[in-house]
Design a protein around this motif. Structure first.
Motif, PDB file in Angstrom:
ATOM      1  N   ILE A  67      18.939  31.613  71.685  1.00  0.00           N
ATOM      2  CA  ILE A  67      18.167  32.414  69.776  1.00  0.00           C
ATOM      3  C   ILE A  67      18.982  32.306  68.861  1.00  0.00           C
ATOM      4  N   LYS A  68      20.299  31.763  68.876  1.00  0.00           N
ATOM      5  CA  LYS A  68      20.760  31.045  67.625  1.00  0.00           C
ATOM      6  C   LYS A  68      19.942  30.122  67.070  1.00  0.00           C
ATOM      7  N   LEU A 110      18.197  29.005  63.771  1.00  0.00           N
ATOM      8  CA  LEU A 110      17.496  27.955  62.713  1.00  0.00           C
ATOM      9  C   LEU A 110      17.135  26.626  62.706  1.00  0.00           C
ATOM     10  N   ARG A 111      15.677  26.977  63.306  1.00  0.00           N
ATOM     11  CA  ARG A 111      14.682  26.400  63.838  1.00  0.00           C
ATOM     12  C   ARG A 111      13.263  27.040  62.855  1.00  0.00           C
ATOM     13  N   GLY A 112      13.830  28.496  62.571  1.00  0.00           N
ATOM     14  CA  GLY A 112      12.844  28.836  62.107  1.00  0.00           C
ATOM     15  C   GLY A 112      11.559  29.407  62.728  1.00  0.00           C
ATOM     16  N   LYS A 113      12.318  29.619  63.953  1.00  0.00           N
ATOM     17  CA  LYS A 113      11.213  30.720  64.299  1.00  0.00           C
ATOM     18  C   LYS A 113      11.185  32.359  64.602  1.00  0.00           C
ATOM     19  N   TRP A 123      20.078  39.356  67.622  1.00  0.00           N
ATOM     20  CA  TRP A 123      20.865  38.478  67.152  1.00  0.00           C
ATOM     21  C   TRP A 123      20.403  37.311  66.264  1.00  0.00           C
ATOM     22  N   SER A 124      19.086  37.864  65.961  1.00  0.00           N
ATOM     23  CA  SER A 124      18.215  36.848  65.424  1.00  0.00           C
ATOM     24  C   SER A 124      18.571  37.064  63.786  1.00  0.00           C
ATOM     25  N   VAL A 156      27.834  32.827  63.513  1.00  0.00           N
ATOM     26  CA  VAL A 156      28.303  31.392  64.155  1.00  0.00           C
ATOM     27  C   VAL A 156      28.334  31.809  65.260  1.00  0.00           C
ATOM     28  N   SER A 157      29.420  32.268  66.297  1.00  0.00           N
ATOM     29  CA  SER A 157      29.752  33.155  67.438  1.00  0.00           C
ATOM     30  C   SER A 157      28.450  33.791  67.850  1.00  0.00           C
TER      31      SER A 157
END
Length: 147
Positions: free
Chosen positions: A19-20, A24-27, A53-54, A62-63
């Motif tokens: 998910i992280k 971060l890739r914009g999905k 979570w997103s 970060v974690s």
């Protein structure tokens, strides 16, 4: 095109890592959930969990690990408490949760949780018996036998 399922399980923390990365890739969360469902099937976290979570990762988290939670840790069903309940139940399978509580010093609600969750027992005709019986146990279930 049908997606290939990977054998084995994907832990919740591994799903959070995915998910992280995808956040971060914009999905979008729905796309992330769909991709997780293709791999994890029924073990996929809920779509609302993916969204939550997103959002956290978008806001700078970060974690991927859970934050420590306040309060008293769950200790009533550790092995030190399961064994005395199992031993007392072996002596008398007709004993009540309250009686087991008095003998072991464990609160009745915790005794019930130990019996049902850890020892996989349920009360039938005033006796604690396993949740799932073998064929032989089913045949002998109605004969009058000591516990």
């Amino acid at each position: 095109m049908e997606s290939a399922r990977v054998s084995g399980t994907v832990s919740i923390e591994e799903q959070r890592a995915y998910i992280k990365i995808e956040t971060l890739r914009g999905k979008k969360p729905t796309g992330i959930h769909s991709a997780l469902s293709d791999v994890c099937g029924e073990l996929t976290v809920d779509r609302s969990t993916v969204s939550r979570w997103s959002n956290r990762f978008r806001r700078g988290r970060v974690s991927i690990h859970d934050d420590p939670r306040p309060g008293r840790p769950k200790t009533s069903t550790d092995e030190r408490n399961v064994k005395p309940v199992a031993d007392a139940l072996e002596q008398d399978c007709r004993v009540t949760c309250e009686e087991l509580s008095e003998v072991t010093g464990i609160p009745p609600a915790s005794v019930y949780r130990i019996l049902t969750n850890d020892l996989k027992k349920r009360k039938i005709s005033a006796r604690w018996v396993p949740h799932s019986l073998t064929g032989e146990e089913k045949q002998n279930a109605w004969t009058l036998q000591p516990c």
